[in-house]
Scaffold this motif. Structure first.
Motif, PDB file in Angstrom:
ATOM      1  N   GLU A   1       5.796  -4.860  -2.140  1.00 48.56           N
ATOM      2  CA  GLU A   1       6.136  -4.396  -0.801  1.00 48.56           C
ATOM      3  C   GLU A   1       7.640  -4.529  -0.597  1.00 48.56           C
ATOM      4  O   GLU A   1       8.232  -5.571  -0.881  1.00 48.56           O
ATOM      5  CB  GLU A   1       5.394  -5.195   0.264  1.00 48.56           C
ATOM      6  CG  GLU A   1       5.685  -4.692   1.671  1.00 48.56           C
ATOM      7  CD  GLU A   1       4.910  -5.430   2.745  1.00 48.56           C
ATOM      8  OE1 GLU A   1       5.221  -5.209   3.938  1.00 48.56           O
ATOM      9  OE2 GLU A   1       4.007  -6.225   2.405  1.00 48.56           O
TER      10      GLU A   1
ATOM     11  N   TYR B   1       5.730   0.425  -0.454  1.00 49.08           N
ATOM     12  CA  TYR B   1       5.603  -0.272  -1.732  1.00 49.08           C
ATOM     13  C   TYR B   1       6.283   0.541  -2.830  1.00 49.08           C
ATOM     14  O   TYR B   1       6.395   1.764  -2.744  1.00 49.08           O
ATOM     15  CB  TYR B   1       4.135  -0.461  -2.105  1.00 49.08           C
ATOM     16  CG  TYR B   1       3.296  -1.159  -1.059  1.00 49.08           C
ATOM     17  CD1 TYR B   1       3.110  -2.531  -1.092  1.00 49.08           C
ATOM     18  CD2 TYR B   1       2.674  -0.437  -0.046  1.00 49.08           C
ATOM     19  CE1 TYR B   1       2.338  -3.184  -0.141  1.00 49.08           C
ATOM     20  CE2 TYR B   1       1.896  -1.074   0.913  1.00 49.08           C
ATOM     21  CZ  TYR B   1       1.729  -2.442   0.857  1.00 49.08           C
ATOM     22  OH  TYR B   1       0.957  -3.068   1.799  1.00 49.08           O
TER      23      TYR B   1
ATOM     24  N   LYS C   1       4.562   4.104  -2.660  1.00 46.70           N
ATOM     25  CA  LYS C   1       3.343   4.203  -1.850  1.00 46.70           C
ATOM     26  C   LYS C   1       3.672   3.811  -0.423  1.00 46.70           C
ATOM     27  O   LYS C   1       4.443   2.881  -0.178  1.00 46.70           O
ATOM     28  CB  LYS C   1       2.252   3.278  -2.397  1.00 46.70           C
ATOM     29  CG  LYS C   1       1.005   3.185  -1.528  1.00 46.70           C
ATOM     30  CD  LYS C   1       0.030   2.175  -2.091  1.00 46.70           C
ATOM     31  CE  LYS C   1      -1.166   1.985  -1.175  1.00 46.70           C
ATOM     32  NZ  LYS C   1      -2.135   1.000  -1.703  1.00 46.70           N
TER      33      LYS C   1
ATOM     34  N   GLY D   1       1.558   2.900   3.239  1.00 41.80           N
ATOM     35  CA  GLY D   1       0.275   2.639   3.860  1.00 41.80           C
ATOM     36  C   GLY D   1       0.428   2.517   5.351  1.00 41.80           C
ATOM     37  O   GLY D   1       1.224   1.708   5.837  1.00 41.80           O
TER      38      GLY D   1
ATOM     39  N   ALA E   1      -3.219   6.311   2.914  1.00 42.83           N
ATOM     40  CA  ALA E   1      -2.298   6.031   1.816  1.00 42.83           C
ATOM     41  C   ALA E   1      -1.637   7.324   1.363  1.00 42.83           C
ATOM     42  O   ALA E   1      -2.295   8.363   1.235  1.00 42.83           O
ATOM     43  CB  ALA E   1      -3.039   5.393   0.647  1.00 42.83           C
TER      44      ALA E   1
ATOM     45  N   ASP F   1      -5.572   0.793  -7.189  1.00 44.09           N
ATOM     46  CA  ASP F   1      -5.755  -0.028  -6.008  1.00 44.09           C
ATOM     47  C   ASP F   1      -6.084   0.793  -4.768  1.00 44.09           C
ATOM     48  O   ASP F   1      -5.980   0.303  -3.645  1.00 44.09           O
ATOM     49  CB  ASP F   1      -4.473  -0.841  -5.760  1.00 44.09           C
ATOM     50  CG  ASP F   1      -4.668  -1.926  -4.723  1.00 44.09           C
ATOM     51  OD1 ASP F   1      -5.689  -2.629  -4.781  1.00 44.09           O
ATOM     52  OD2 ASP F   1      -3.807  -2.050  -3.834  1.00 44.09           O
TER      53      ASP F   1
ATOM     54  N   SER G   1      -8.723   1.630  -3.337  1.00 47.25           N
ATOM     55  CA  SER G   1      -9.815   1.169  -2.482  1.00 47.25           C
ATOM     56  C   SER G   1      -9.325   0.344  -1.303  1.00 47.25           C
ATOM     57  O   SER G   1     -10.068   0.118  -0.346  1.00 47.25           O
ATOM     58  CB  SER G   1     -10.816   0.347  -3.306  1.00 47.25           C
ATOM     59  OG  SER G   1     -10.164  -0.759  -3.915  1.00 47.25           O
ATOM     60  N   SER G   2      -8.067  -0.115  -1.346  1.00 44.42           N
ATOM     61  CA  SER G   2      -7.520  -0.878  -0.223  1.00 44.42           C
ATOM     62  C   SER G   2      -7.349  -0.016   1.020  1.00 44.42           C
ATOM     63  O   SER G   2      -7.230  -0.524   2.125  1.00 44.42           O
ATOM     64  CB  SER G   2      -6.167  -1.482  -0.604  1.00 44.42           C
ATOM     65  OG  SER G   2      -6.306  -2.372  -1.693  1.00 44.42           O
ATOM     66  N   TYR G   3      -7.289   1.306   0.828  1.00 44.79           N
ATOM     67  CA  TYR G   3      -7.120   2.238   1.937  1.00 44.79           C
ATOM     68  C   TYR G   3      -8.262   3.255   1.900  1.00 44.79           C
ATOM     69  O   TYR G   3      -8.548   3.842   0.858  1.00 44.79           O
ATOM     70  CB  TYR G   3      -5.776   2.964   1.838  1.00 44.79           C
ATOM     71  CG  TYR G   3      -4.605   2.072   2.120  1.00 44.79           C
ATOM     72  CD1 TYR G   3      -4.062   1.995   3.395  1.00 44.79           C
ATOM     73  CD2 TYR G   3      -4.057   1.284   1.121  1.00 44.79           C
ATOM     74  CE1 TYR G   3      -2.984   1.164   3.662  1.00 44.79           C
ATOM     75  CE2 TYR G   3      -2.982   0.439   1.379  1.00 44.79           C
ATOM     76  CZ  TYR G   3      -2.458   0.381   2.647  1.00 44.79           C
ATOM     77  OH  TYR G   3      -1.400  -0.447   2.911  1.00 44.79           O
TER      78      TYR G   3
ATOM     79  N   TYR H   1     -11.528  10.153  -0.441  1.00 46.06           N
ATOM     80  CA  TYR H   1     -11.923   8.776  -0.289  1.00 46.06           C
ATOM     81  C   TYR H   1     -12.767   8.366  -1.484  1.00 46.06           C
ATOM     82  O   TYR H   1     -13.277   9.226  -2.232  1.00 46.06           O
ATOM     83  CB  TYR H   1     -12.697   8.560   1.013  1.00 46.06           C
ATOM     84  CG  TYR H   1     -14.060   9.213   1.041  1.00 46.06           C
ATOM     85  CD1 TYR H   1     -15.220   8.509   0.713  1.00 46.06           C
ATOM     86  CD2 TYR H   1     -14.201  10.559   1.406  1.00 46.06           C
ATOM     87  CE1 TYR H   1     -16.465   9.107   0.737  1.00 46.06           C
ATOM     88  CE2 TYR H   1     -15.435  11.177   1.430  1.00 46.06           C
ATOM     89  CZ  TYR H   1     -16.567  10.449   1.092  1.00 46.06           C
ATOM     90  OH  TYR H   1     -17.800  11.059   1.119  1.00 46.06           O
TER      91      TYR H   1
END
Length: 256
Positions: free
Chosen positions: A3, A40, A51, A53, A58, A75, A77-79, A253
């Motif tokens: 980040e 990020y 990236k 968010g 995302a 990664d 799946s975090s969003y 998604y």
């Protein structure tokens, strides 16, 4: 994936990286301006992959063939939603996640033809016009404390921050909230419109009244009320308010 704080130098890096990304909402502008969201990169000094968010969304830019890009996409799946991104990133997501990556169509609208006269007419003919109240610090603070998703202010720093930078209205039935219309995102270009009505109060004109009130405020304060729809009901409401649909685009998604 690291980040990055959005100092002046990093803002320039992100602005350049996302320059050619399709703008379907205000998220990218919000992050670049440092208004809300997170940024990020794969390397803080010489980033190749980027990236952003914001809320559940995302967005990706930079070199989709770089090692850091693949790690970012893993990664995902975090969003909940992968939004339109720079060239190569959607293909990378399909390669990494395969059939788990599902298509989710969304709908863009133009606010160019919104009219104060039309909004005033809608409000004048609504049985709810006198029950709509501005969301103050107390109401915003209560929403942040409950975190129930009705009035989602998670991208604001605090209730005070929402009242200072954003705006919103709620429609009350005595002491019960029937629905809310508010700015879920804010940047120099305007706000992102969000409307929620409790199921037992739907199909009564609540959303139309709330939307009319919020859009009227935006036009009077020279703020562009951006509308990005996720379902046919949202599209119908937008058109009643005076928006014109411009296109359908694809988000994605991950299936469970």
């Amino acid at each position: 994936m690291i980040e990055l704080g959005l100092n002046k130098g990093n803002r320039i890096k992100f602005a350049r990286a996302f320059r050619n990304c399709k703008r379907v909402d205000l998220s990218i502008d919000c992050v670049i301006e440092g208004q809300m969201g997170k940024a990020y990169a794969d390397d803080p000094e010489n980033p190749a992959a980027f990236k952003m968010g914001v809320g559940p969304f995302a967005y990706f830019a930079g070199d989709a063939r770089s090692p850091g890009a693949r790690e970012m996409i893993k990664d995902l799946s975090s969003y909940p939603l992968l939004m339109p991104s720079a060239p190569g990133w959607i293909d990378l997501a399909k390669e990494v996640h395969g059939e788990k990556l599902a298509l989710f169509p969304r709908y863009s609208f133009s606010s160019q033809h919104l009219s104060l006269g039309h909004l005033d007419h809608l409000l004048a003919n609504s049985p709810f016009k006198d029950a709509i109240k501005r969301i103050d610090t107390a109401a915003a603070g209560e929403a942040l404390a409950i975190q129930d998703g009705v009035l989602d202010l998670s991208d604001f720093d605090s209730a005070e921050d929402f009242v200072e930078r954003g705006t919103g209205f709620r429609l009350m039935d005595h002491d019960s909230v029937m629905g809310v219309a508010f700015s879920s995102l804010v940047c120099s270009k305007g706000i992102e419109v969000s409307i929620f009505v409790f199921p037992e109060h739907r199909r009564k004109g609540v959303a139309l009244a709330l939307g009319s009130k919020l859009l009227k405020w935006c036009l009077e304060h020279h703020m562009d009320p951006h509308w990005d729809a996720a379902n046919p009901e949202s599209c119908t409401l937008a058109e009643k308010l005076g928006y014109v649909q411009t296109e359908t685009y694809n988000a994605y998604y991950l299936r469970e």
